[in-house]
Design a protein around this motif. Structure first.
Motif, mmCIF file in Angstrom:
data_model
loop_
_atom_site.group_PDB
_atom_site.id
_atom_site.type_symbol
_atom_site.label_atom_id
_atom_site.label_comp_id
_atom_site.label_asym_id
_atom_site.label_seq_id
_atom_site.Cartn_x
_atom_site.Cartn_y
_atom_site.Cartn_z
ATOM 1 N N CYS A 1 2.564 -0.721 14.682
ATOM 2 C CA CYS A 1 2.833 0.575 14.053
ATOM 3 C C CYS A 1 4.089 0.905 13.403
ATOM 4 N N LEU A 2 5.267 0.474 14.064
ATOM 5 C CA LEU A 2 6.551 0.878 13.567
ATOM 6 C C LEU A 2 6.749 0.094 12.142
ATOM 7 N N ILE A 3 6.522 -1.130 12.069
ATOM 8 C CA ILE A 3 6.605 -1.931 10.733
ATOM 9 C C ILE A 3 5.948 -1.108 9.602
ATOM 10 N N ASN A 4 4.652 -0.700 10.011
ATOM 11 C CA ASN A 4 3.847 0.057 8.888
ATOM 12 C C ASN A 4 4.488 1.409 8.446
ATOM 13 N N LEU A 5 5.110 2.064 9.580
ATOM 14 C CA LEU A 5 5.832 3.065 9.142
ATOM 15 C C LEU A 5 6.910 2.873 8.308
ATOM 16 N N VAL A 6 7.670 1.992 8.752
ATOM 17 C CA VAL A 6 8.922 1.791 7.901
ATOM 18 C C VAL A 6 8.610 1.255 6.500
ATOM 19 N N ASN A 7 7.558 0.607 6.560
ATOM 20 C CA ASN A 7 6.894 0.170 5.138
ATOM 21 C C ASN A 7 6.637 1.282 4.411
ATOM 22 N N LEU A 8 6.155 2.348 5.047
ATOM 23 C CA LEU A 8 5.744 3.621 4.240
ATOM 24 C C LEU A 8 6.745 4.517 4.022
ATOM 25 N N ALA A 9 8.105 4.245 4.812
ATOM 26 C CA ALA A 9 8.856 5.315 4.534
ATOM 27 C C ALA A 9 9.269 6.158 3.386
ATOM 28 N N ASP A 10 9.713 5.276 2.319
ATOM 29 C CA ASP A 10 9.955 5.829 1.295
ATOM 30 C C ASP A 10 8.842 6.630 0.454
ATOM 31 N N GLU A 11 7.530 6.198 0.757
ATOM 32 C CA GLU A 11 6.566 6.919 0.260
ATOM 33 C C GLU A 11 6.406 8.293 0.895
ATOM 34 N N PHE B 1 -5.933 8.583 4.767
ATOM 35 C CA PHE B 1 -6.638 7.640 3.828
ATOM 36 C C PHE B 1 -5.688 6.870 2.864
ATOM 37 N N TYR B 2 -4.922 7.661 2.249
ATOM 38 C CA TYR B 2 -4.287 7.091 1.034
ATOM 39 C C TYR B 2 -3.141 6.042 1.773
ATOM 40 N N TYR B 3 -2.296 6.622 2.820
ATOM 41 C CA TYR B 3 -1.349 5.778 3.342
ATOM 42 C C TYR B 3 -1.822 4.429 3.926
ATOM 43 N N PHE B 4 -3.151 4.605 4.298
ATOM 44 C CA PHE B 4 -3.761 3.565 5.238
ATOM 45 C C PHE B 4 -4.204 2.449 4.209
ATOM 46 N N ILE B 5 -5.047 2.680 3.234
ATOM 47 C CA ILE B 5 -5.213 1.634 2.506
ATOM 48 C C ILE B 5 -4.181 1.060 1.479
ATOM 49 N N TYR B 6 -3.340 1.723 1.306
ATOM 50 C CA TYR B 6 -1.969 1.123 0.382
ATOM 51 C C TYR B 6 -0.778 0.938 1.298
ATOM 52 N N ARG B 7 -0.910 0.902 2.780
ATOM 53 C CA ARG B 7 -0.164 0.603 3.738
ATOM 54 C C ARG B 7 0.650 -0.780 3.548
ATOM 55 N N GLY C 1 0.911 -2.365 0.108
ATOM 56 C CA GLY C 1 1.329 -2.329 -1.205
ATOM 57 C C GLY C 1 2.363 -1.433 -1.462
ATOM 58 N N LEU C 2 2.470 -0.376 -0.703
ATOM 59 C CA LEU C 2 3.716 0.615 -0.916
ATOM 60 C C LEU C 2 4.943 0.309 -0.536
ATOM 61 N N GLY C 3 5.004 -0.868 0.355
ATOM 62 C CA GLY C 3 6.488 -1.071 0.779
ATOM 63 C C GLY C 3 6.715 -2.905 0.554
ATOM 64 N N GLY C 4 7.705 -3.426 0.864
ATOM 65 C CA GLY C 4 7.867 -4.860 0.675
ATOM 66 C C GLY C 4 8.039 -5.653 1.723
ATOM 67 N N ILE C 5 8.122 -5.110 3.136
ATOM 68 C CA ILE C 5 8.153 -5.644 4.364
ATOM 69 C C ILE C 5 6.975 -5.862 5.219
ATOM 70 N N SER C 6 5.817 -5.691 4.795
ATOM 71 C CA SER C 6 4.547 -5.568 5.443
ATOM 72 C C SER C 6 4.043 -7.072 6.007
ATOM 73 N N VAL C 7 4.487 -8.019 5.463
ATOM 74 C CA VAL C 7 4.402 -9.298 6.026
ATOM 75 C C VAL C 7 4.872 -9.548 7.449
ATOM 76 N N LEU D 1 -0.971 4.136 14.730
ATOM 77 C CA LEU D 1 -0.697 4.331 13.336
ATOM 78 C C LEU D 1 -1.348 5.569 12.931
ATOM 79 N N ILE D 2 -2.513 5.376 12.776
ATOM 80 C CA ILE D 2 -3.356 6.585 12.464
ATOM 81 C C ILE D 2 -3.137 7.819 13.292
#
Length: 215
Positions: free
Chosen positions: A18-28, A40-46, A48-54, A112-113
């Motif tokens: 959950c936290l990694i995804n939130l950090v990845n989405l932080a800027d957005e 819906f938007y954040y979840f499908i692009y969770r 692609g919107l950041g660079g640390i999701s891996v 996360l949801i």
């Protein structure tokens, strides 16, 4: 399995997903502001919107994939292996490793949801045509989203949870040959990046490019 579900590593991993995804989405989230976009938007692009999701794949390994390496390290393997036998030992390890990773990701995305849903609407208010225009290539997902079905989120999460189960199981197998736990933790990331390079060089078909979850 009860020991896995009650372990601190399991709950730490759920929180980590959950936290990694939130950090990845932080800027957005900061740029757009809470409430301006649906979950819906954040979840499908969770990813692609950041660079640390891996990095999230590390949490597939933590609950159980390191168990064999840890048993070898503390000497417990010599006691547990003869008692259960080779086939049962291997089957138990693979089953618990895959299932724990699957449940970690499923639970992590449910959390996360819930977090995103606390200050954002779940779905955009769009017609079928508008959904298809904005989210082309996701036909069956568009149908579920247009109906505001929570099954949309479940199917999305299950896709990645299965991928996590595979990565955890692959790490368990590799732990037969690699004993360094830090390297094993990083193995899912290494495998993903190696597969991306290989699939690009060999121009593999789309259905073999399972690493798309993390891009």
């Amino acid at each position: 399995m009860k020991r896995v579900l009650l372990s601190k590593n399991f709950y730490f991993s759920v929180l980590g997903v959950c936290l990694i995804n939130l950090v990845n989405l932080a800027d957005e989230l900061q740029l757009i502001g809470a409430g301006n976009h649906p979950v819906f938007y954040y979840f499908i692009y969770r990813h692609g919107l950041g660079g640390i999701s891996v990095i999230v794949t590390v949490f597939a390994v933590l609950p159980f994939a390191l168990s064999h390496a840890e048993e070898m390290e503390n000497g417990y393997f010599k006691a547990s292996y003869p008692r259960s036998g080779a086939v049962k030992y291997a089957w138990n390890k693979l089953t618990y490793t895959a299932l724990s990773a699957f449940l970690v990701f499923l639970s992590g995305y449910a959390l996360l949801i819930a977090v995103l849903g606390s200050f954002n609407p779940m779905f955009p208010d769009l017609t079928v045509a508008e959904f298809e225009q904005r989210y082309i290539g996701r036909t069956y997902m568009v149908m579920l989203a247009e109906k505001h079905s929570m099954l949309f989120f479940l199917l999305q999460a299950v896709h990645e949870a299965v991928s996590a189960a595979f990565l955890a199981s692959a790490t368990l197998v590799i732990s037969l040959f690699i004993k360094n736990k830090y390297l094993l933790l990083c193995f899912p990331v290494i495998l993903i990046k190696a597969w991306e390079v290989l699939s690009g060089l060999l121009k593999l078909p789309a259905f073999l490019c399972w690493t798309q979850f993390y891009n």
